[in-house]
Design a protein around this motif. Structure first.
Motif, PDB file in Angstrom:
ATOM      1  N   PHE A  23     -12.169  -0.610   8.233  1.00  0.00           N
ATOM      2  CA  PHE A  23     -11.559  -1.926   8.060  1.00  0.00           C
ATOM      3  C   PHE A  23     -10.463  -1.862   6.995  1.00  0.00           C
ATOM      4  O   PHE A  23      -9.413  -2.518   7.127  1.00  0.00           O
ATOM      5  CB  PHE A  23     -12.626  -2.944   7.664  1.00  0.00           C
ATOM      6  CG  PHE A  23     -12.114  -4.331   7.461  1.00  0.00           C
ATOM      7  CD1 PHE A  23     -11.678  -5.088   8.528  1.00  0.00           C
ATOM      8  CD2 PHE A  23     -12.056  -4.880   6.179  1.00  0.00           C
ATOM      9  CE1 PHE A  23     -11.197  -6.378   8.340  1.00  0.00           C
ATOM     10  CE2 PHE A  23     -11.576  -6.165   5.984  1.00  0.00           C
ATOM     11  CZ  PHE A  23     -11.154  -6.912   7.067  1.00  0.00           C
ATOM     12  N   SER A  24     -10.687  -1.093   5.922  1.00  0.00           N
ATOM     13  CA  SER A  24      -9.664  -0.967   4.878  1.00  0.00           C
ATOM     14  C   SER A  24      -8.408  -0.292   5.415  1.00  0.00           C
ATOM     15  O   SER A  24      -7.293  -0.627   5.005  1.00  0.00           O
ATOM     16  CB  SER A  24     -10.215  -0.187   3.679  1.00  0.00           C
ATOM     17  OG  SER A  24     -10.400   1.178   3.995  1.00  0.00           O
ATOM     18  N   VAL A  25      -8.585   0.654   6.362  1.00  0.00           N
ATOM     19  CA  VAL A  25      -7.424   1.288   6.995  1.00  0.00           C
ATOM     20  C   VAL A  25      -6.683   0.260   7.841  1.00  0.00           C
ATOM     21  O   VAL A  25      -5.443   0.204   7.841  1.00  0.00           O
ATOM     22  CB  VAL A  25      -7.863   2.488   7.857  1.00  0.00           C
ATOM     23  CG1 VAL A  25      -6.668   3.065   8.618  1.00  0.00           C
ATOM     24  CG2 VAL A  25      -8.505   3.569   6.996  1.00  0.00           C
ATOM     25  N   ALA A  26      -7.444  -0.570   8.554  1.00  0.00           N
ATOM     26  CA  ALA A  26      -6.819  -1.614   9.368  1.00  0.00           C
ATOM     27  C   ALA A  26      -6.006  -2.569   8.500  1.00  0.00           C
ATOM     28  O   ALA A  26      -4.911  -3.011   8.883  1.00  0.00           O
ATOM     29  CB  ALA A  26      -7.885  -2.376  10.144  1.00  0.00           C
ATOM     30  N   ILE A  27      -6.535  -2.892   7.309  1.00  0.00           N
ATOM     31  CA  ILE A  27      -5.801  -3.749   6.380  1.00  0.00           C
ATOM     32  C   ILE A  27      -4.483  -3.089   5.981  1.00  0.00           C
ATOM     33  O   ILE A  27      -3.425  -3.746   5.916  1.00  0.00           O
ATOM     34  CB  ILE A  27      -6.657  -4.037   5.122  1.00  0.00           C
ATOM     35  CG1 ILE A  27      -7.863  -4.906   5.466  1.00  0.00           C
ATOM     36  CG2 ILE A  27      -5.816  -4.680   4.033  1.00  0.00           C
ATOM     37  CD1 ILE A  27      -7.525  -6.326   5.842  1.00  0.00           C
ATOM     38  N   SER A  28      -4.522  -1.775   5.718  1.00  0.00           N
ATOM     39  CA  SER A  28      -3.305  -1.055   5.335  1.00  0.00           C
ATOM     40  C   SER A  28      -2.278  -1.082   6.461  1.00  0.00           C
ATOM     41  O   SER A  28      -1.070  -1.244   6.222  1.00  0.00           O
ATOM     42  CB  SER A  28      -3.647   0.395   4.970  1.00  0.00           C
ATOM     43  OG  SER A  28      -4.520   0.442   3.872  1.00  0.00           O
ATOM     44  N   VAL A  29      -2.731  -0.899   7.709  1.00  0.00           N
ATOM     45  CA  VAL A  29      -1.828  -0.969   8.861  1.00  0.00           C
ATOM     46  C   VAL A  29      -1.248  -2.380   8.979  1.00  0.00           C
ATOM     47  O   VAL A  29      -0.051  -2.577   9.248  1.00  0.00           O
ATOM     48  CB  VAL A  29      -2.572  -0.575  10.149  1.00  0.00           C
ATOM     49  CG1 VAL A  29      -1.700  -0.811  11.379  1.00  0.00           C
ATOM     50  CG2 VAL A  29      -3.014   0.884  10.085  1.00  0.00           C
ATOM     51  N   TRP A  30      -2.088  -3.363   8.770  1.00  0.00           N
ATOM     52  CA  TRP A  30      -1.681  -4.776   8.811  1.00  0.00           C
ATOM     53  C   TRP A  30      -0.562  -5.025   7.797  1.00  0.00           C
ATOM     54  O   TRP A  30       0.460  -5.655   8.104  1.00  0.00           O
ATOM     55  CB  TRP A  30      -2.904  -5.615   8.495  1.00  0.00           C
ATOM     56  CG  TRP A  30      -2.874  -7.053   8.916  1.00  0.00           C
ATOM     57  CD1 TRP A  30      -1.847  -7.721   9.537  1.00  0.00           C
ATOM     58  CD2 TRP A  30      -3.932  -7.997   8.733  1.00  0.00           C
ATOM     59  NE1 TRP A  30      -2.192  -9.025   9.762  1.00  0.00           N
ATOM     60  CE2 TRP A  30      -3.467  -9.237   9.274  1.00  0.00           C
ATOM     61  CE3 TRP A  30      -5.204  -7.929   8.183  1.00  0.00           C
ATOM     62  CZ2 TRP A  30      -4.241 -10.383   9.266  1.00  0.00           C
ATOM     63  CZ3 TRP A  30      -5.976  -9.072   8.176  1.00  0.00           C
ATOM     64  CH2 TRP A  30      -5.512 -10.295   8.706  1.00  0.00           C
ATOM     65  N   ILE A  31      -0.749  -4.526   6.565  1.00  0.00           N
ATOM     66  CA  ILE A  31       0.259  -4.725   5.516  1.00  0.00           C
ATOM     67  C   ILE A  31       1.541  -3.976   5.844  1.00  0.00           C
ATOM     68  O   ILE A  31       2.649  -4.455   5.547  1.00  0.00           O
ATOM     69  CB  ILE A  31      -0.319  -4.270   4.152  1.00  0.00           C
ATOM     70  CG1 ILE A  31      -1.427  -5.229   3.699  1.00  0.00           C
ATOM     71  CG2 ILE A  31       0.762  -4.171   3.088  1.00  0.00           C
ATOM     72  CD1 ILE A  31      -2.137  -4.823   2.428  1.00  0.00           C
ATOM     73  N   ASN A  32       1.423  -2.798   6.491  1.00  0.00           N
ATOM     74  CA  ASN A  32       2.606  -2.035   6.868  1.00  0.00           C
ATOM     75  C   ASN A  32       3.494  -2.844   7.816  1.00  0.00           C
ATOM     76  O   ASN A  32       4.735  -2.874   7.663  1.00  0.00           O
ATOM     77  CB  ASN A  32       2.191  -0.720   7.516  1.00  0.00           C
ATOM     78  CG  ASN A  32       3.376   0.122   7.962  1.00  0.00           C
ATOM     79  OD1 ASN A  32       3.776   0.087   9.113  1.00  0.00           O
ATOM     80  ND2 ASN A  32       3.940   0.869   7.017  1.00  0.00           N
TER      81      ASN A  32
END
Length: 574
Positions: free
Chosen positions: A51-60
């Motif tokens: 989920f934290s990786v998904a957040i990073s992709v979201w912010i990208n």
């Protein structure tokens, strides 16, 4: 085996099979009775990590829209994206908090399970004694408390971090490949060139990091050992404070402690030197990584092929890909510490395994009603013989006194009866009856006086009035009112009081066989006579095997055996 030899042997044994042996140390918990909850917590942590990786992709993706809005001076889109970021941040904070909380929960549960298993194995079959006597390993207390704590936390931290980096690497590699475009180099078209730049940049950085920092593994291992040795030396000063004070041994102890700390100091300076060189490189590597993607992507931006938002998205994606490729660099110090901790635990396991597999040279087992020593030989570590071809039989109810010159092997014979002497040959058949050993220096656990009296049993085994009775019998009436007081009794009581307390323990325990190793050496003859007579009166039929020097003890023993010239010799009773 000295400590340097131990570490050399361990390094030779572990090299080439470190991961296999460490894996064997990791996996039992995940197959244990706690596996259900352990796997559930791990699954939740993996989910939160993804989920934290998904957040990073979201912010990208947010970066692209946000910087495009800035470039176009779109006020409505700007404030909309600020609110959007607030929602992303709130979700990210919630995920980070619970990821930390569940990681700590799994860590302490895993540590608790490992600690209990190590306690059981260390204490089983007198491993704790044999490891100390043989010098097979240093500071087992540190390995069980500190090293297990570091092992569980670092293993989970590094494992989940690696998983998160792999997933993040795949996700951002796809993004970076898509947005970076291609470039012409010497007539060749390189698609996704920013991805290849990140790979080459991180690969070179990882290789140089390992060259600079590889000494940290051995230095970290030594630092843990030197720190533990220093703590142990200070504990020794606390335990023997009175003797040191009476000897005026402060200068000597100061010199010893300073020498121990000198090793800590010198090794830490070596760690500092390596860390300084490593930090010079990694700090420079990280600073260059900030501008490197701009330098590589700038030609396309200035050529008008991409907008500012896409440039910032490329920069963010490149930073993530490069950072994921560089996981080895950022985690190198933690990996070195984890490797050092694992090496110490593996050497501890190896020492216990070797001790467990070592067949006892002297066959000691409970059997029958008599004590039978048959063809017994006992050897010292240097090969010298203490006892040769000894035979002795003690019938139930007999009281036997063992005597001999100092160093002749009297106490060693009792150690052999207690399964504590590894070198020699022959057999000892102990009576299959209730027995108790009274060593010269009694062990009094920290706690209530009642718990010290009832040791090794719980203090609830005997009625309260019985404790008072045995204290009165053993000339310790002043302690009756302190039965429920918790204290460090081994420091509080004189050697003579400690030995009288041990006799009170024997009266409580009421063994059928009692083995005593100079158990009255700190008493005067009057107390000695009173306590021996109390044993005879209150425990009728008690069999005694007693090591002693004083002639005053002879009248309490109907049989005298002397160790002379490595043999057991019967003496006439006068």
């Amino acid at each position: 085996m000295n400590q340097n030899a131990e570490y050399s042997a361990v390094n030779d044994a572990v090299r080439g099979q470190f991961l296999r042996r460490t894996w064997a140390m990791i996996t039992p918990y995940w197959r244990s009775e706690e596996k259900g909850r352990a796997w559930l917590l791990l699954a939740a942590l993996i989910g939160l990590s993804l989920f934290s990786v998904a957040i990073s992709v979201w912010i990208n993706h947010w970066y692209k829209d946000f910087y495009n809005a800035l470039e176009k001076k779109d006020t409505a889109a700007f404030w909309q994206l600020i609110g959007y970021f607030g929602a992303i941040a709130a979700v990210a904070i919630l995920g980070a908090v619970y990821r930390l909380y569940l990681t700590q929960m799994l860590t302490i549960r895993w540590r608790a399970w490992l600690t209990e298993k190590h306690f059981a194995r260390w204490l089983a079959d007198k491993n704790y004694y044999q490891l100390e006597q043989g010098g097979y390993t240093d500071n087992p207390d540190q390995r069980i408390s500190e090293d297990l704590n570091n092992f569980t936390s670092n293993t989970l931290g590094l494992g989940l971090g690696l998983l998160r980096n792999i997933v993040s690497l795949v996700s951002f590699s796809i993004i970076l490949w898509g947005v970076s475009g291609s470039i012409e180099v010497f007539g060749f078209t390189i698609p996704g060139y920013m991805f290849w730049c990140a790979l080459v940049y991180a690969g070179i950085g990882s290789w140089i990091t390992h060259l600079i920092g590889r000494r940290l593994i051995g230095l970290s291992n030594q630092q843990q050992r030197f720190e533990a040795d220093l703590r142990f030396s200070m504990v020794r000063v606390r335990e023997n404070a009175e003797s040191i004070a009476l000897y005026n041994g402060v200068p000597n102890e100061n010199q010893r402690l300073s020498a121990r700390f000198g090793k800590v100091w010198r090794n830490f300076w070596d760690i500092m030197k390596v860390s300084k060189r490593l930090t010079f490189f990694t700090a420079g590597y990280e600073q260059i990584a900030i501008i490197f993607p701009f330098i590589v992507a700038a030609p396309r931006y200035f050529a008008g092929k991409i907008e500012l938002g896409e440039l910032m998205q490329i920069n963010s994606a490149f930073g993530n890909v490069q950072g994921n490729f560089s996981w080895f660099i950022s985690a190198y110090a933690d990996l070195a510490s984890w490797r050092a901790t694992s090496d110490r635990l593996l050497s501890f396991h190896q020492a216990m395994s070797e001790n467990e597999q070592r067949a006892p040279a002297i066959d000691v087992r409970p059997e029958g009603e008599r004590l039978v020593v048959n063809d017994l030989g006992m050897d010292l570590a240097d090969g010298r013989h203490l006892l040769t071809d000894a035979d002795m039989t003690v019938e139930p109810g007999q009281r036997v006194m063992l005597s001999g010159r100092s160093g002749s092997g009297k106490s060693t014979l009792l150690r052999a009866m207690g399964h504590l002497w590894p070198a020699g040959h022959g057999s000892i058949r102990l009576p299959a009856a209730r027995y108790l050993f009274l060593p010269q220096k009694p062990y009094l656990p920290i706690g209530t006086l009642k718990a010290a009296l009832s040791y090794p049993q719980a203090d609830s085994v005997y009625p309260p009035e019985r404790y008072a009775q045995v204290l009165e019998t053993c000339r310790l009436p002043h302690l009756v009112g302190r039965l429920d007081e918790a204290n460090h009794w081994q420091r509080m009581l004189s050697p003579g009081e400690q030995q009288r307390l041990a006799f009170a323990r024997a009266l409580l325990f009421a063994p059928q066989w009692l083995y005593m190793d100079e158990a009255t050496s700190a008493m005067d003859e009057e107390d000695e006579a009173t306590l021996y007579q109390a044993l005879i009166d209150e425990l009728p039929g008690l069999s005694i095997v007693s090591v002693g020097h004083r002639s005053s003890l002879k009248r309490f023993h109907g049989r005298h055996v002397r160790i002379e010239g490595g043999r057991l010799q019967e003496q006439l009773v006068s």
